[in-house]
Write a protein that holds these residues in place. Sequence first.
Motif, PDB file in Angstrom:
ATOM      1  N   UNK A   1       0.860  -1.176   0.000  1.00  0.00           N
ATOM      2  CA  UNK A   1       0.000   0.000   0.000  1.00  0.00           C
ATOM      3  C   UNK A   1       0.902   1.234   0.000  1.00  0.00           C
ATOM      4  N   UNK A   2       0.900   1.913  -1.110  1.00  0.00           N
ATOM      5  CA  UNK A   2       1.774   3.084  -1.213  1.00  0.00           C
ATOM      6  C   UNK A   2       1.040   4.310  -0.696  1.00  0.00           C
ATOM      7  N   UNK A   3       0.707   4.253   0.566  1.00  0.00           N
ATOM      8  CA  UNK A   3      -0.099   5.329   1.133  1.00  0.00           C
ATOM      9  C   UNK A   3       0.783   6.475   1.603  1.00  0.00           C
ATOM     10  N   UNK A   4       0.152   7.623   1.619  1.00  0.00           N
ATOM     11  CA  UNK A   4       0.832   8.791   2.166  1.00  0.00           C
ATOM     12  C   UNK A   4       0.294   8.985   3.586  1.00  0.00           C
ATOM     13  N   UNK A   5       1.202   8.948   4.565  1.00  0.00           N
ATOM     14  CA  UNK A   5       0.780   9.048   5.972  1.00  0.00           C
ATOM     15  C   UNK A   5       0.944  10.473   6.480  1.00  0.00           C
ATOM     16  N   UNK A   6      -0.011  10.898   7.215  1.00  0.00           N
ATOM     17  CA  UNK A   6       0.121  12.186   7.888  1.00  0.00           C
ATOM     18  C   UNK A   6      -0.245  11.982   9.361  1.00  0.00           C
ATOM     19  N   UNK A   7       0.616  12.455  10.255  1.00  0.00           N
ATOM     20  CA  UNK A   7       0.475  12.138  11.680  1.00  0.00           C
ATOM     21  C   UNK A   7       0.150  13.399  12.488  1.00  0.00           C
ATOM     22  N   UNK A   8      -0.800  13.256  13.387  1.00  0.00           N
ATOM     23  CA  UNK A   8      -1.162  14.366  14.275  1.00  0.00           C
ATOM     24  C   UNK A   8      -1.002  13.924  15.736  1.00  0.00           C
ATOM     25  N   UNK A   9      -0.265  14.694  16.500  1.00  0.00           N
ATOM     26  CA  UNK A   9      -0.141  14.434  17.952  1.00  0.00           C
ATOM     27  C   UNK A   9      -1.166  15.307  18.675  1.00  0.00           C
ATOM     28  N   UNK A  10      -2.096  14.695  19.364  1.00  0.00           N
ATOM     29  CA  UNK A  10      -3.198  15.464  19.951  1.00  0.00           C
ATOM     30  C   UNK A  10      -2.952  15.861  21.409  1.00  0.00           C
ATOM     31  N   UNK A  11      -2.020  15.239  22.035  1.00  0.00           N
ATOM     32  CA  UNK A  11      -1.716  15.526  23.465  1.00  0.00           C
ATOM     33  C   UNK A  11      -2.992  15.540  24.315  1.00  0.00           C
ATOM     34  N   UNK A  12      -3.830  14.563  24.027  1.00  0.00           N
ATOM     35  CA  UNK A  12      -5.090  14.372  24.767  1.00  0.00           C
ATOM     36  C   UNK A  12      -5.999  15.598  24.717  1.00  0.00           C
ATOM     37  N   UNK A  13      -5.908  16.375  23.674  1.00  0.00           N
ATOM     38  CA  UNK A  13      -6.725  17.586  23.571  1.00  0.00           C
ATOM     39  C   UNK A  13      -7.867  17.363  22.567  1.00  0.00           C
ATOM     40  N   UNK A  14      -9.080  17.568  23.024  1.00  0.00           N
ATOM     41  CA  UNK A  14     -10.243  17.408  22.143  1.00  0.00           C
ATOM     42  C   UNK A  14     -10.229  18.481  21.053  1.00  0.00           C
ATOM     43  N   UNK A  15      -9.768  19.689  21.397  1.00  0.00           N
ATOM     44  CA  UNK A  15      -9.737  20.785  20.408  1.00  0.00           C
ATOM     45  C   UNK A  15      -8.772  20.436  19.280  1.00  0.00           C
ATOM     46  N   UNK A  16      -7.601  19.925  19.692  1.00  0.00           N
ATOM     47  CA  UNK A  16      -6.625  19.540  18.666  1.00  0.00           C
ATOM     48  C   UNK A  16      -7.171  18.430  17.783  1.00  0.00           C
ATOM     49  N   UNK A  17      -7.949  17.564  18.369  1.00  0.00           N
ATOM     50  CA  UNK A  17      -8.533  16.459  17.596  1.00  0.00           C
ATOM     51  C   UNK A  17      -9.479  17.001  16.528  1.00  0.00           C
ATOM     52  N   UNK A  18     -10.330  17.950  16.913  1.00  0.00           N
ATOM     53  CA  UNK A  18     -11.284  18.531  15.957  1.00  0.00           C
ATOM     54  C   UNK A  18     -10.531  19.266  14.843  1.00  0.00           C
ATOM     55  N   UNK A  19      -9.508  20.037  15.252  1.00  0.00           N
ATOM     56  CA  UNK A  19      -8.716  20.769  14.250  1.00  0.00           C
ATOM     57  C   UNK A  19      -8.057  19.808  13.274  1.00  0.00           C
ATOM     58  N   UNK A  20      -7.524  18.714  13.802  1.00  0.00           N
ATOM     59  CA  UNK A  20      -6.848  17.738  12.947  1.00  0.00           C
ATOM     60  C   UNK A  20      -7.826  17.097  11.975  1.00  0.00           C
ATOM     61  N   UNK A  21      -9.031  16.810  12.481  1.00  0.00           N
ATOM     62  CA  UNK A  21     -10.045  16.194  11.605  1.00  0.00           C
ATOM     63  C   UNK A  21     -10.481  17.159  10.507  1.00  0.00           C
ATOM     64  N   UNK A  22     -10.681  18.428  10.876  1.00  0.00           N
ATOM     65  CA  UNK A  22     -11.054  19.433   9.867  1.00  0.00           C
ATOM     66  C   UNK A  22      -9.973  19.543   8.799  1.00  0.00           C
ATOM     67  N   UNK A  23      -8.743  19.599   9.270  1.00  0.00           N
ATOM     68  CA  UNK A  23      -7.597  19.714   8.373  1.00  0.00           C
ATOM     69  C   UNK A  23      -7.533  18.516   7.423  1.00  0.00           C
ATOM     70  N   UNK A  24      -7.745  17.338   7.999  1.00  0.00           N
ATOM     71  CA  UNK A  24      -7.684  16.113   7.205  1.00  0.00           C
ATOM     72  C   UNK A  24      -8.773  16.094   6.145  1.00  0.00           C
ATOM     73  N   UNK A  25      -9.952  16.532   6.535  1.00  0.00           N
ATOM     74  CA  UNK A  25     -11.075  16.533   5.585  1.00  0.00           C
ATOM     75  C   UNK A  25     -10.800  17.494   4.429  1.00  0.00           C
ATOM     76  N   UNK A  26     -10.250  18.653   4.753  1.00  0.00           N
ATOM     77  CA  UNK A  26      -9.969  19.641   3.715  1.00  0.00           C
ATOM     78  C   UNK A  26      -8.958  19.116   2.703  1.00  0.00           C
ATOM     79  N   UNK A  27      -7.947  18.443   3.252  1.00  0.00           N
ATOM     80  CA  UNK A  27      -6.887  17.949   2.364  1.00  0.00           C
ATOM     81  C   UNK A  27      -7.306  16.680   1.642  1.00  0.00           C
TER      82      UNK A  27
END
Lengths: 318, 687
Positions: A64-90
């Motif tokens: 699987x020649x996938x492109x991985x993108x990693x987000x460290x959330x540091x147990x933050x719900x806000x960071x999780x939402x931001x990461x999901x929004x970012x992922x959806x946009x891209x």
Amino acid sequence: MIPLSHLTRSFILVVFSLGGLIATFLPGVSFAEEGRIVILLSQDEAAYQDIQAGFRAYLHQQGVAAQFEEYQLQNSAIKAIQALDDAKQKGVHLLFTLGTAATQPALKEAGEIPVVAALGASAEELRNAANATGVVLDFPVQTQFQWMQKLLPAAKNIGILYNAHKTGDKVEDAKHTARTLGFTVTAQEVKTTQELTRALDKLANEARVLWGITDHTIYSPQTAESILLFSFRNRIPFAGLSLAWVKAGALYALDRDYRDLGIQCGELAVQMLRGAKAKTLPPVAPRKVVYALNLKTAQHMKLDIAQALIDGAQQVIQ
Amino acid sequence: MKPNGPVRLQPLQRVVPRCVGVFLIVVLLSVPTITSAQSDLPSEPMIEDSSTGEEMLLFQEIPSVFGASKYEQKVTEAPSVVTIITADEIKKYGYRTLADILQSVNGFYVTYDRNYSYIGVRGFNRPGDYNTRLLLLVDGHRMNDNVFDQAAPGTEGRIDVDLIDRVEIIRGPSSSLYGANAFFGIINVMTKRGRDVQGIELSTAGGSFESYKTRMTYGNRFANGLEVLFSGSFYDSAGQKRLFYREFDDSATNNGVVRRADGDQYYSLFTKTAFRDFTLFGGYLVREKGIPTAAFQTVFNTTRSLSVDEQGYVDLTYQHEFGNQWQLLARAYYDRYYYRGDYLFDYSETDEPFLVLNQDATIGEWWGTELKLTRRFWQKHRITFGGEYRDNLRQDQRNYDAVPFTNYLNDRRSSRLWAVYVQDEFTIRDNLILNAGVRYDYYDSFGGTANPRLALIYDWHQTIFKLLYGEAFRAPNVYEQFYGSADTFLANPNLKPETITTYEFVVEQPLGQYLRASVGGYYYTIDNLISQVTLEDERLSFQNGETIEAKGLEFQVEGRLESGWEGRLSYALQETQNQETGQTLTNSPHHMAKLNLIVPLWRDTAFVGLETRYVSARRTLTRKRAESFLVTNLTVFAHHFFRSLEVSGSIYNLFAEEYGDPGSGDHRQDIIPQDGRTFLVKLTYTF
């Protein structure tokens, strides 16, 4: 341009189709699938790194020649939402979430994006999500009790502390499983921290082993001392939750092989990338059991542990 | 029978206003919290945090129980200063008796008159006092007898130390829960259970003075939950073959030398059976001890003067929780105590001896019952209600010459008492607890007494502050009131109870993960103290009268590392005076310093237990000084090297320090010399 006959075009089509099928079903053969996989890590834990490593290695092995993108959330719900929004946009083909802080927002916000979750949700939560599967935290109760039988064959009464709101179902499951294996269960509900000592005292006369269930409302570094001292003083071995608990005084704990757990997630991910729907991929439990033993505790409790079991332990505290 | 004299008790009319005051304070303090209590929300709900999940349980560091086993929550929340000694420490320090354990504890010291051991605490250890101001409990069962009120810590103790799981030493007055004798504190001995043995345990020990001890214990916990423990011990010691007392250094008394009169022998039985909510336990001990000191003006250098103590008890306890609400403890017990003292007197008034064996005989027999109910109300209040009834069936004392028979005392009596108490542990805030309690005791001999206790416990970032106030009483015992014998003792039936009022402030501070320090100061006064005095006609008698005032500081650091190192270092400064005379009390050291250290020699297998205690000089009855001393004991203990075998070797008084304890009015010796260097080797094996 050289014109192809109808027969020739048909032949080429059949050859490529067969090739695609072979590539799909033979391991190690690339099916040339490419995609973008977003990895959400609740926090920077060594176990998560092992899971991620197993996951990536398996996907690589599968070509699987996938492109991985990693987000460290540091147990933050806000960071999780931001990461999901970012992922959806891209644009994202699959979300791989590790831990509760990553998984819970993903299950709510991902919509039809496939989600593979490691350790962050119960089987029920995964089944209820739109398009998610994964590997859950706990081993099946039966597996846990079978190990208990191996390590503590004389312990026929299992003491459980539980919070009805969180783990009432698990305790019912445990009672049922215990009956089939010839155990009895004495369960004490604990609603507040003040009730912990009283609940432990009530187990002292009945229980022969205290079974720790993954419920952070009861088991935490703050309550560990009371629980482990109870275990020590009453010579009721505690079947702990992790290596840390075993180091601290629990008799043993079953643990997961985190790299293998990553491979399990990888297997689910490959199928989802190939178009399988989550409904056809039920959540699974960790398949590989490792365990740690504390022989110091065993000695204090005058327990004889078979040499084969000692040899088989991933870690032995002595 | 009501008291006739102006008894300085704490009658209800004195205590009620105090209690009202206390509860007013409680109500005021609780105003901001009552609202939340009424909403029926748990005061400390289980943590719910959506951002972290159950998997965190797998990654969290957990504090090790191996380093923390002495610091239970209840120690810091207890309305007293508590020291805990575990079975593990008993082995590693080579403790032989409860007296050995207690004299290692901060603020405690033990005096030995070569017959009984007497516990001193906070500068108080009156000659002739049979440990009546400490309450000794074994698994919650009161061990002080009903004639002498004696708490026996030496070889006369009712429990073999090998059967002790832990000892909780609780300082300060606790009559508000336990009634009489909980004057300076409580020694709560928790014994082992069947699960702690799991098989047959054989133990044998031998040491100095031809001392031998054997013990066999069987314990188990069966699949149906039944748990049993049976144990029998036998101890025999020839004692010091030769003792010298300068007070008898005369040709008529063998130039002060006593030979082979220090023998000590006991056998004891103990059993405990538990099934579900019921626990039935009991014990029996017979001990015979030679009296080499010629106490009570008896003949010097004889083996015929001796004391015999015999005590048996059985206790049935039921503990149950009803509907997760009420916790019930019910107890019924029966005890019997027998004492016989053989005292050889020379009644001759010429050079020709006329030897007569005089005998003291005491029979105590009693039964009782206790009921305790505990329930949490409005989450913040943990309230305990209780009641106790004790029927002293026999409290008989006799004294007579055997041949020719002459009767001096034949006092037969019985008595009853009952008590009720209430205690509230009020969690004002998560870090602030008010503990308030009061108990009313009624004796049919002298009437009633009420004793309150208040404790405010504040946790400020793990630093614990305790502010303690307590009152306690000690009823005059039958021996003090009614013993009278020929020319040596005068009875005093008009004795009144003595009372103590204590103020105490304590700070307990963890020092890192493994150490804990505590520093505290106390002040107490004792009114109507009952003490043994020598009358003008040279007879001994117990009298009320003195008022004692004491103040002191206690400091301690203790800790235990996962590597096996553990220890405690303590210092006590104490000043105990007679208010009328301004004199320091007899047998009351100003300074005590103690060091206890366990060092692992090889992994979890071999350890050295080192114990050093310093006790400063003490005044004797003749106002002379029993000089200060520094005694060091050393024990090497090994286990886990060959199956279940445990081996220990101990040297007591390693540097052969010469020291003595003050004698009482019973003795001609002003100072009674103590043992020099002695040793003990012990083997224990479990099948």
